[in-house]
Enzyme design. Sequence first.
Site, short mmCIF file in Angstrom:
data_model
loop_
_atom_site.label_atom_id
_atom_site.label_comp_id
_atom_site.label_asym_id
_atom_site.label_seq_id
_atom_site.Cartn_x
_atom_site.Cartn_y
_atom_site.Cartn_z
CB CYS A 237 50.33 39.98 35.33
SG CYS A 237 50.58 41.77 35.41
CG HIS B 234 48.41 41.55 39.18
ND1 HIS B 234 49.46 41.00 38.48
CD2 HIS B 234 47.69 40.49 39.67
CE1 HIS B 234 49.39 39.67 38.55
NE2 HIS B 234 48.31 39.35 39.25
CG ASN C 17 47.03 36.14 40.43
OD1 ASN C 17 47.58 36.68 39.48
ND2 ASN C 17 47.23 36.53 41.68
#
Length: 312
Positions: free
Chosen positions: A123, A260, A280
């Site tokens: 990520c 994240h 995301n």
Amino acid sequence: MKPQLVNLLLLCCCCLGRHGVAGTWSWSHQREAAALRESLHRHRYLNSFPHENSTAFYGVNQFSYLFPEEFKALYLGSKYAWAPRYPAEGQRPIPNVSLPLRFDWRDKHVVNPVRNQEMCGGCWAFSVVSAIESARAIQGKSLDYLSVQQVIDCSFNNSGCLGGSPLCALRWLNETQLKLVADSQYPFKAVNGQCRHFPQSQAGVSVKDFSAYNFRGQEDEMARALLSFGPLVVIVDAMSWQDYLGGIIQHHCSSGEANHAVLITGFDRTGNTPYWMVRNSWGSSWGVEGYAHVKMGGNVCGIADSVAAVFV
């Protein structure tokens, strides 16, 4: 119908949908069923808060077959990165612009569609590369997919699909002036690979500069940075995002558990609960077409603690 019976029927239907009706369940199927059963219990708790002010709602999605510890190991690969509180020496100053009620860089056609990191804890690389793509497009150049795999394989002091720091990646890109090549030249593999080197004459995009900020208690300034500089890389606590389906996230996450990295593309202050639009990297089927909506103000999920703007 009793809630327990509804959950049982849902459990059976979901598992049959994944594995069919023929044969007997293997141990892995039983494990998935146990994880889904635990997810259903967790959803009841997450949805127990009053459904007002467009609060988030949670339920079965592509991650419901994972236990939380599995989900964290596979998908939450960002390390916390300290950033100085704004304003601080060395930070790029933020213009004192007026804030509109709503703004989204997607409306300017400078944000690529949501990508999918798959079972790779990269990520941190996805958020950085996405910010670079948008920064380039804001300058009037073409909006292209750049190579996430190049950052995963080559970034110094990071661990590829095993995790990394977006600020560390930005510092490395800035110091080395490495040119990110197109995704088509160095496609995403969802595993760590050997770094491929390209000649300096190779066409690509380099990071001229970046600024890192801590905007805790100053999310209006954070919104001004978004308006002035482009989409922002942020690090959040996304454990409860495993179950997120939609609505505005206001609870169930901590400002002290960053794990994240994501990209903020806009905000909306037209309703009772203002929120950030958060891109995301779990595919477009997750959340709100691949996005989460996170309440503005109060540093929800630690969203204002470590924020980076990229300049190309």
